[in-house]
Design a protein around this motif. Structure first.
Motif, short mmCIF file in Angstrom:
data_model
loop_
_atom_site.label_atom_id
_atom_site.label_comp_id
_atom_site.label_asym_id
_atom_site.label_seq_id
_atom_site.Cartn_x
_atom_site.Cartn_y
_atom_site.Cartn_z
N LYS A 73 -40.69 -32.70 26.08
CA LYS A 73 -40.55 -34.00 25.44
C LYS A 73 -41.03 -33.99 24.00
CE LYS A 73 -41.60 -38.87 25.79
NZ LYS A 73 -42.39 -39.91 26.42
N SER A 74 -42.21 -33.42 23.76
CA SER A 74 -42.74 -33.41 22.39
C SER A 74 -41.88 -32.53 21.48
CB SER A 74 -44.20 -32.95 22.36
OG SER A 74 -44.34 -31.66 22.91
N LEU A 75 -41.37 -31.42 22.01
CA LEU A 75 -40.51 -30.57 21.20
C LEU A 75 -39.17 -31.26 20.92
CD1 LEU A 75 -40.02 -27.92 19.73
CD2 LEU A 75 -39.30 -26.92 21.92
N MET A 76 -38.60 -31.93 21.92
CA MET A 76 -37.34 -32.64 21.70
C MET A 76 -37.49 -33.73 20.64
SD MET A 76 -35.38 -32.93 25.35
CE MET A 76 -36.73 -33.08 26.47
N GLU A 77 -38.60 -34.45 20.67
CA GLU A 77 -38.84 -35.48 19.66
C GLU A 77 -38.95 -34.88 18.26
OE1 GLU A 77 -42.32 -37.47 21.15
OE2 GLU A 77 -41.17 -38.60 22.66
N ALA A 78 -39.67 -33.77 18.16
CA ALA A 78 -39.83 -33.12 16.85
C ALA A 78 -38.50 -32.58 16.34
CB ALA A 78 -40.87 -32.00 16.95
N VAL A 79 -37.72 -31.97 17.22
CA VAL A 79 -36.42 -31.42 16.82
C VAL A 79 -35.46 -32.56 16.45
CG1 VAL A 79 -34.39 -30.13 17.63
CG2 VAL A 79 -36.70 -29.25 18.05
N ALA A 80 -35.52 -33.68 17.17
CA ALA A 80 -34.66 -34.82 16.86
C ALA A 80 -34.94 -35.38 15.47
CB ALA A 80 -34.82 -35.91 17.92
N SER A 81 -36.17 -35.24 15.01
CA SER A 81 -36.52 -35.75 13.68
C SER A 81 -36.20 -34.73 12.58
CB SER A 81 -37.99 -36.14 13.62
OG SER A 81 -38.82 -35.00 13.67
N MET A 82 -35.85 -33.52 12.95
CA MET A 82 -35.52 -32.46 12.00
C MET A 82 -34.03 -32.51 11.69
SD MET A 82 -35.51 -28.34 12.72
CE MET A 82 -33.89 -28.42 13.50
N PRO A 83 -33.65 -32.73 10.44
CA PRO A 83 -32.21 -32.76 10.15
C PRO A 83 -31.58 -31.37 10.27
CG PRO A 83 -33.49 -33.01 8.13
CD PRO A 83 -34.47 -32.98 9.28
N ASP A 84 -30.33 -31.32 10.70
CA ASP A 84 -29.56 -30.08 10.71
C ASP A 84 -29.02 -29.88 9.30
OD1 ASP A 84 -29.98 -29.60 13.39
OD2 ASP A 84 -28.05 -30.35 14.05
N GLU A 85 -29.92 -29.66 8.36
CA GLU A 85 -29.58 -29.55 6.94
C GLU A 85 -30.62 -28.67 6.26
OE1 GLU A 85 -30.31 -30.14 2.87
OE2 GLU A 85 -31.61 -31.13 4.32
N VAL A 86 -30.14 -27.84 5.35
CA VAL A 86 -31.03 -27.03 4.53
C VAL A 86 -30.30 -26.71 3.23
CG1 VAL A 86 -30.35 -24.77 5.49
CG2 VAL A 86 -32.63 -25.07 4.55
N ASP A 87 -31.03 -26.70 2.14
CA ASP A 87 -30.46 -26.39 0.82
C ASP A 87 -29.25 -27.26 0.48
OD1 ASP A 87 -32.41 -24.44 0.67
OD2 ASP A 87 -31.06 -22.79 1.14
N GLY A 88 -29.27 -28.51 0.95
CA GLY A 88 -28.17 -29.42 0.65
C GLY A 88 -26.93 -29.21 1.48
N VAL A 89 -26.98 -28.33 2.48
CA VAL A 89 -25.84 -28.05 3.35
C VAL A 89 -26.17 -28.55 4.75
CG1 VAL A 89 -24.33 -26.26 4.31
CG2 VAL A 89 -25.26 -26.00 2.00
N SER A 90 -25.25 -29.34 5.32
CA SER A 90 -25.46 -29.93 6.65
C SER A 90 -24.53 -29.30 7.68
CB SER A 90 -25.19 -31.44 6.61
OG SER A 90 -26.10 -32.08 5.78
N TRP A 91 -24.97 -29.38 8.93
CA TRP A 91 -24.15 -28.97 10.07
C TRP A 91 -22.87 -29.81 10.08
CZ3 TRP A 91 -22.61 -26.05 13.88
CH2 TRP A 91 -21.93 -26.61 14.95
N ILE A 92 -21.74 -29.18 10.41
CA ILE A 92 -20.47 -29.87 10.52
C ILE A 92 -19.88 -29.56 11.90
CG2 ILE A 92 -18.13 -30.12 9.61
CD1 ILE A 92 -19.26 -28.92 6.96
#
Length: 162
Positions: A73-92
């Motif tokens: 649960k704590s890991l899922m919450e932390a991952v949910a708050s982490m954007p799938d984005e780095v260096d201005g590039v997002s998951w598509i």
């Protein structure tokens, strides 16, 4: 858009956002982080044509069996708050950045998802019993196992040997 290949971006996402999550939750020894499965990105064949879907930075957090109940649960919450984005590039994905690609798994269900197997195969003789059969989702086992070997494990030596 970045010139980086998708797996490189996912590796940066792990270093910038994923590793700090594991450190904060004290899960470095109990969680592997990877990108595995059947995408051109994971096969290191992504190009400008394949970047319109199922491409970009994302991570699979894989908890050791037995750890999901206490830490999931704590890991899922932390991952949910982490954007799938780095260096201005997002998951598509097929429908843009949603649904998200990053997620949290327990080891055996993740193995089942990726390979169709319930446990690791221990011997060459056991492999030979399954590779010629039609199997998981109507695909040849050899195709499914090829897909399962595509990608990279960014963290978790214990998971690489699973």
């Amino acid at each position: 858009m970045s010139d980086g290949q998708g797996l490189e971006l996912s590796g940066r996402l792990f270093e910038i956002r994923g590793r700090p999550i594991l450190e904060e939750l004290d899960l470095l020894d109990d969680c592997a982080v990877c990108c595995i499965g059947s995408t051109s990105q994971n096969a290191r064949m992504d190009d400008e044509y394949s970047r319109d879907h199922m491409w970009g930075p994302h991570l699979n957090f894989v908890l050791r069996d037995g750890k999901h109940a206490s830490h999931g649960k704590s890991l899922m919450e932390a991952v949910a708050s982490m954007p799938d984005e780095v260096d201005g590039v997002s998951w598509i994905g097929y429908d843009g950045p949603e649904p998200r690609r990053s997620g949290v798994w327990e080891e055996t269900p993740f193995l089942r998802l990726v390979t169709g197997l319930n446990k690791p195969i221990d011997s060459e003789a056991d492999w030979m019993k399954i590779v010629g059969r039609n199997g998981f989702l109507g695909r040849q086992w050899t195709e499914r196992l090829f897909d399962a070997t595509q990608g990279e494990v960014f963290h978790g030596d214990w998971f690489e040997s699973t």
